[in-house]
Design a protein around this motif. Sequence first.
Motif, short mmCIF file in Angstrom:
data_model
loop_
_atom_site.label_atom_id
_atom_site.label_comp_id
_atom_site.label_asym_id
_atom_site.label_seq_id
_atom_site.Cartn_x
_atom_site.Cartn_y
_atom_site.Cartn_z
N LYS A 140 0.83 -1.20 0.00
CA LYS A 140 0.00 0.00 0.00
C LYS A 140 0.86 1.25 0.00
O LYS A 140 1.89 1.31 0.67
CB LYS A 140 -0.93 0.01 1.20
CG LYS A 140 -2.09 -0.97 1.08
CD LYS A 140 -3.13 -0.71 2.14
CE LYS A 140 -4.33 -1.62 1.95
NZ LYS A 140 -5.39 -1.37 2.95
N SER A 141 0.43 2.24 -0.75
CA SER A 141 1.12 3.52 -0.79
C SER A 141 0.09 4.63 -0.94
O SER A 141 -1.06 4.38 -1.26
CB SER A 141 2.12 3.55 -1.96
OG SER A 141 1.45 3.38 -3.19
N GLY A 142 0.55 5.84 -0.71
CA GLY A 142 -0.37 6.97 -0.78
C GLY A 142 -0.38 7.73 0.51
O GLY A 142 0.40 7.45 1.43
N PRO A 143 -1.24 8.71 0.64
CA PRO A 143 -1.24 9.57 1.83
C PRO A 143 -1.72 8.86 3.08
O PRO A 143 -1.44 9.30 4.20
CB PRO A 143 -2.19 10.72 1.45
CG PRO A 143 -3.09 10.12 0.40
CD PRO A 143 -2.25 9.16 -0.37
N GLY A 144 -2.49 7.76 2.93
CA GLY A 144 -3.02 7.08 4.10
C GLY A 144 -4.24 7.80 4.66
O GLY A 144 -4.89 8.60 3.98
#
Length: 447
Positions: free
Chosen positions: A46-50
């Motif tokens: 998982k990646s991204g701002p969260g």
Amino acid sequence: MSSFGDLSAERTMRLPVLDLDPAQLRNALFRRKPPIPRYKPDGLEKSGPGTALTRELLDTLRDIWAINGGKAPFAFKLADGTTRHLDAGQLGFLFNRPNSEIAFDLDADGCIDAVIPAGVSRREDAPRVFATLAFGLEPEVWGAFGFASATVRNNLAQVATPRDRILIIGTQGTETAEAERGKLLGLIEVGRQAVQTVDLVEPHRWAQHLDEFGGIARWPYGMPIVSAELFDTPLPESRKVLPRVYANNLHMKLATNYEALTAEETTAVLALPRHRVADVWKSPTGSFAANLAGGKRPGPPPTRTPRLLTPSSGPAATYCLALTGNVADRVAEGILRRRSGWRVYKVGFSNNPVRRRGEITAFMPDEAKLGWDFVHTEWHRDEINAYGMEQEVFAQLKRAGAERFKGEMVAATESMLLEAWIAARVQAKRPTESVAIGPEHENYFLD
């Protein structure tokens, strides 16, 4: 998420116990449904701002890090016996950011063992444990831990800190008492200075050792045992406490070397009941200060072969170190006949001055808390120029009335040193297109 299987039942039983309030651990961040999955960093997809939970997890990890002695384990037990582990998805959000918010301690399989949040540093007082094999452990009459190789001894001296411990495991051979074979015998704290093992063994016991091995010392290169703890009986079985040693067939390595235990293994070993040995055999010989004043070299031996410095040698630095520590003043007073305000310095040159300092400091006695700190460093395009400035520093200090001893060490005031250093930067000359340096010059440590 791509997991690397599940944590075994045996390893689950040995998870560290954290004194945390279950109400503070959101189920969305700390999973509690068994079994416990294992992840490698590249399996955190998982990646991204969260989400808001992602920031909450990072704050919680920092809290755990602070209250748990510099560790935020991926999986752990609570006081009520329930297991928890971190949510891999939230870890992915933190790890896969352009400026990663976390790093990891990995186990022997490369799976995540503990999490290191950004903005914290490893606690210097968090102990590590290094395992090795031995025929026995009898610190009452054998006050040094010895190695067959000086290189192995020196390597350990450079990586170990006063908080670390050496785990002694009994060999499976007939040289080890039957009741101690394959058992964990004890934990020792060692000083990091180099000694000859014979100097720290009770004489009759040493004579017995020589008789047992045909007059040859098996482990002549030693480190002094500062303190020792023996495990309570029945002695723990290494196969049960440290299954990795057997699974990875590390016995050959441990017979002549050492292995750093994982965080999980360290926790398991330090949790075992043990008792302190009251009296470790000590030699009546002197301390660092006595050795320094009496002509013995307080560090690694100098090179025994000549060295030719050439313009193609690559960058090198002239450096100056100051002796520091809780008895540095007394050492200086003993050498300098109580001249007030004078300090002990070491001037040298090296293509790796940080490594050189580590090599020297590794042999300082821990009980004295002595060390060397950088005062000045000047980089040059090659070793010849670094050597030239070193020699000019010595020349300037001599003119100022400083006292040189032990070849590369000087006694001077701070102002003497600073003025000599500034003058040497300006006046140092390139001595020649090549410089031959023999074994008597102990100021360099070259890769």
